[in-house]
Design a protein around this motif. Sequence first.
Motif, PDB file in Angstrom:
ATOM      1  N   ARG A  84      -9.192   3.963   0.741  1.00  0.00           N
ATOM      2  CA  ARG A  84      -7.763   4.084   0.658  1.00  0.00           C
ATOM      3  C   ARG A  84      -7.128   2.733   0.346  1.00  0.00           C
ATOM      4  O   ARG A  84      -6.264   2.599  -0.512  1.00  0.00           O
ATOM      5  CB  ARG A  84      -7.254   4.580   2.010  1.00  0.00           C
ATOM      6  CG  ARG A  84      -5.904   5.204   1.900  1.00  0.00           C
ATOM      7  CD  ARG A  84      -5.394   5.504   3.272  1.00  0.00           C
ATOM      8  NE  ARG A  84      -3.987   5.158   3.259  1.00  0.00           N
ATOM      9  CZ  ARG A  84      -3.056   5.878   3.847  1.00  0.00           C
ATOM     10  NH1 ARG A  84      -3.377   6.938   4.513  1.00  0.00           N
ATOM     11  NH2 ARG A  84      -1.797   5.521   3.763  1.00  0.00           N
ATOM     12  N   SER A 102      -1.463  -0.382  -9.876  1.00  0.00           N
ATOM     13  CA  SER A 102      -1.386  -1.799 -10.096  1.00  0.00           C
ATOM     14  C   SER A 102      -2.007  -2.069 -11.462  1.00  0.00           C
ATOM     15  O   SER A 102      -1.375  -1.812 -12.477  1.00  0.00           O
ATOM     16  CB  SER A 102      -2.132  -2.511  -8.971  1.00  0.00           C
ATOM     17  OG  SER A 102      -1.955  -3.884  -9.017  1.00  0.00           O
ATOM     18  N   THR A 143      -0.546  -1.621   0.918  1.00  0.00           N
ATOM     19  CA  THR A 143      -1.397  -2.659   0.350  1.00  0.00           C
ATOM     20  C   THR A 143      -0.572  -3.412  -0.676  1.00  0.00           C
ATOM     21  O   THR A 143       0.125  -2.796  -1.475  1.00  0.00           O
ATOM     22  CB  THR A 143      -2.563  -2.046  -0.435  1.00  0.00           C
ATOM     23  OG1 THR A 143      -2.997  -0.904   0.239  1.00  0.00           O
ATOM     24  CG2 THR A 143      -3.676  -3.048  -0.586  1.00  0.00           C
ATOM     25  N   SER A 144      -0.693  -4.708  -0.677  1.00  0.00           N
ATOM     26  CA  SER A 144       0.068  -5.453  -1.668  1.00  0.00           C
ATOM     27  C   SER A 144      -0.522  -5.187  -3.049  1.00  0.00           C
ATOM     28  O   SER A 144      -1.716  -4.965  -3.196  1.00  0.00           O
ATOM     29  CB  SER A 144       0.020  -6.940  -1.354  1.00  0.00           C
ATOM     30  OG  SER A 144      -1.296  -7.406  -1.466  1.00  0.00           O
ATOM     31  N   SER A 145       0.334  -5.188  -4.026  1.00  0.00           N
ATOM     32  CA  SER A 145      -0.116  -4.918  -5.383  1.00  0.00           C
ATOM     33  C   SER A 145      -0.896  -6.100  -5.942  1.00  0.00           C
ATOM     34  O   SER A 145      -0.419  -7.235  -5.930  1.00  0.00           O
ATOM     35  CB  SER A 145       1.093  -4.624  -6.262  1.00  0.00           C
ATOM     36  OG  SER A 145       0.892  -5.123  -7.554  1.00  0.00           O
ATOM     37  N   LEU A 146      -2.085  -5.810  -6.387  1.00  0.00           N
ATOM     38  CA  LEU A 146      -2.931  -6.859  -6.946  1.00  0.00           C
ATOM     39  C   LEU A 146      -2.215  -7.574  -8.076  1.00  0.00           C
ATOM     40  O   LEU A 146      -2.237  -8.793  -8.183  1.00  0.00           O
ATOM     41  CB  LEU A 146      -4.223  -6.250  -7.486  1.00  0.00           C
ATOM     42  CG  LEU A 146      -5.547  -6.961  -7.266  1.00  0.00           C
ATOM     43  CD1 LEU A 146      -6.572  -6.465  -8.246  1.00  0.00           C
ATOM     44  CD2 LEU A 146      -5.418  -8.460  -7.344  1.00  0.00           C
ATOM     45  N   MET A 191       1.782   2.722   7.635  1.00  0.00           N
ATOM     46  CA  MET A 191       2.183   3.187   6.306  1.00  0.00           C
ATOM     47  C   MET A 191       1.019   3.154   5.321  1.00  0.00           C
ATOM     48  O   MET A 191       1.044   3.820   4.292  1.00  0.00           O
ATOM     49  CB  MET A 191       3.311   2.314   5.765  1.00  0.00           C
ATOM     50  CG  MET A 191       4.551   2.298   6.627  1.00  0.00           C
ATOM     51  SD  MET A 191       5.808   1.151   5.982  1.00  0.00           S
ATOM     52  CE  MET A 191       6.612   2.170   4.738  1.00  0.00           C
ATOM     53  N   GLY A 192       0.031   2.379   5.639  1.00  0.00           N
ATOM     54  CA  GLY A 192      -1.100   2.240   4.734  1.00  0.00           C
ATOM     55  C   GLY A 192      -0.714   1.440   3.507  1.00  0.00           C
ATOM     56  O   GLY A 192      -1.153   1.720   2.389  1.00  0.00           O
ATOM     57  N   SER A 213      -5.447   1.691  -3.404  1.00  0.00           N
ATOM     58  CA  SER A 213      -4.052   1.347  -3.637  1.00  0.00           C
ATOM     59  C   SER A 213      -3.920  -0.037  -4.270  1.00  0.00           C
ATOM     60  O   SER A 213      -2.890  -0.400  -4.793  1.00  0.00           O
ATOM     61  CB  SER A 213      -3.254   1.425  -2.337  1.00  0.00           C
ATOM     62  OG  SER A 213      -3.761   0.526  -1.397  1.00  0.00           O
ATOM     63  N   ARG A 214      -4.997  -0.807  -4.202  1.00  0.00           N
ATOM     64  CA  ARG A 214      -4.956  -2.111  -4.864  1.00  0.00           C
ATOM     65  C   ARG A 214      -5.073  -1.971  -6.365  1.00  0.00           C
ATOM     66  O   ARG A 214      -4.511  -2.725  -7.126  1.00  0.00           O
ATOM     67  CB  ARG A 214      -6.120  -2.969  -4.371  1.00  0.00           C
ATOM     68  CG  ARG A 214      -5.737  -3.633  -3.112  1.00  0.00           C
ATOM     69  CD  ARG A 214      -6.169  -5.025  -2.949  1.00  0.00           C
ATOM     70  NE  ARG A 214      -5.201  -5.975  -3.376  1.00  0.00           N
ATOM     71  CZ  ARG A 214      -5.343  -7.281  -3.212  1.00  0.00           C
ATOM     72  NH1 ARG A 214      -6.402  -7.744  -2.637  1.00  0.00           N
ATOM     73  NH2 ARG A 214      -4.442  -8.105  -3.639  1.00  0.00           N
TER      74      ARG A 214
END
Lengths: 338, 338
Positions: free
Chosen positions: A117, A126, B53-56, B50-51, A121-122
């Motif tokens: 997960r 993106s 993740t920062s955007s790569l 919230m799950g 999302s990375r």
Amino acid sequence: MMKRTKNSLTIRDVAEACEVSISTVSRVLNEKADVSSETYEKVRRVIAEMGYTSSLAATSMRSRRTNVIGVLVVDLGDPFSLELFKGIGKAIYGTEYDLIVYCSGRIAATAQSGWERWHLSRLDGSIADGVLVVTPTTEDLTAISPLVAVDPHEHNIFPAVLSANREGAIAVMEYLISLGHRRIGFIAGRQGLVSSNRRQQGYIDALEQAGLPVDPALIQPGDYTRETGFRCTQNLLTLPDPPTAIFAANDQSALGVIDAACEAGWHIPGDLSVVGFDNTPQAARSMPGLTTVDQSVSEMGYIATTMLIKLMQGKSLDEPVCKVPTQLVIRDSCQCIA
Amino acid sequence: MMKRTKNSLTIRDVAEACEVSISTVSRVLNEKADVSSETYEKVRRVIAEMGYTSSLAATSMRSRRTNVIGVLVVDLGDPFSLELFKGIGKAIYGTEYDLIVYCSGRIAATAQSGWERWHLSRLDGSIADGVLVVTPTTEDLTAISPLVAVDPHEHNIFPAVLSANREGAIAVMEYLISLGHRRIGFIAGRQGLVSSNRRQQGYIDALEQAGLPVDPALIQPGDYTRETGFRCTQNLLTLPDPPTAIFAANDQSALGVIDAACEAGWHIPGDLSVVGFDNTPQAARSMPGLTTVDQSVSEMGYIATTMLIKLMQGKSLDEPVCKVPTQLVIRDSCQCIA
DNA sequence: GTGAAAGCGCTAACAC
DNA sequence: GTGTTAGCGCTTTCAC
């Protein structure tokens, strides 16, 4: 912190060199219609001369279209992934897509469930606009781009490519049973792996279907290695009532079976029939006398990628779930029990 | 164009949910010191819930630090890259680094020289802050992040991991010559590949060094496949004055040698000594009687990655160029010529 | 046909 | 300690 000193080229540098605006360069980059052919040519030339490339990061951020396929794997080096890469590589060859295989070294993030997960999302939303996920659990995954799961434990909402582990095992058993074998040994794969469980299930189901007893002594706890295959076989051969055939859950253990049988002076396929499940049609291929069920993992990769590309192109899939069939490859046919 | 409808979470969503500012969330994400433990905990919890993740892409763009190692390959599926992945995967396992293997499907971009350059600039200075390049030509490459070349044709300014093709071949030849062999056949690899050329060079150099003649008839144009190895061996064995030993440029051709020798009724190692160069210690391993020089490609990957990580950490390398040694693995010793 | 300007999601000064 | 603000390099309206 590092300063702005990115000495790499930006769209701005190109614009200045061309004496046009940034947006014009962008238009050229994205093949937009309304640029005079004169300007177009000039910009193209300068780009080539300077060796400029748009930044993947910046492009990804601004537009949803990156033409990048992301592949998520837990371990870059495991045989299954490696085999998969062959098919994936073949599938994107000649297309306009780029591939990014993503894999994290952080075991903390990886070990706990939910790594998929996190990493998904990375990539997704993106830099990738289509994702191939190689993981057993696709449960609580959400993606905004097309996603195809490769051999998931249980398939749910996502399109997936499944391997025919149970079916392949049943085919093996039906073959052996048809030859008259009644006592067939099974060398299991690594405990806990779905592939192993499914193959063992096939072994059991086929026996029951044929009305044959399931003897726990004939089921050996292997681990997909040649060494363990060797030891398991020794256990089987020294049984009071040894099997006439052995089905190994993968190619390596099958090699172990042959090692042990040879050492014990058994002749193959004269005294013992051996069949191995084979994910990577290679190791076992070099052994004469070994019959295998080939599950082409690389083909799974190929098919998964093809499905994903279709989705990325906005097309819909004929079949959301594709089960890649196994093939019984009989090199020297196994011994026939009268 | 697609609209802003990225339903994926952003740092803003987290900030709003926590009722703090965006920068505070950013601070938490980057483990900055000055955040009250109270706020820190809250933000962490919300992020987990919230799950998020920062955007790569966004992170890469703003900061130079991404902790991502980029690996550039031409073909995701070729055996060399695959073998390399094993070592690379092992090297990042347990570290804080992530891996991105990048490979393009666009043959147009790939075929013409300069693809490396193009793709490099896509990763380097963008999402990766360290790059491993698997390509013969590192010539006109420029990078702003640390870069390590894997087995480049000619090494230049970049740190590199080199394979000991020539040295390994010489070791093989010295071994065979020490056993008394005077006529040694060579089955070359795929034409044009550096690995093949280097191995052949070692074959020739060793002969000359020993004062032995180089007979062109003993050098067969192979292509790294088992089938061609088979045919080449047939050519060698039917020579008026056949060799007493054969050195095959890779494992697959070595298997072909054994196939052909067996078929012709030659006994190995009784009638013919066979040595194979082996990149992927697997196929050849299963053949008894075969001596190999193992060039551990996966170890090259491991070493290259280790070097790169050192560079990324700002440390300097003890040796900018590392040559990975080969190892002569004698399973059943070759025939001895009196 | 082309340029100016507003962000994409994030980090890093700089204020308070 | 925390919020405000100015961009990173790019795409995309919206003017002209």
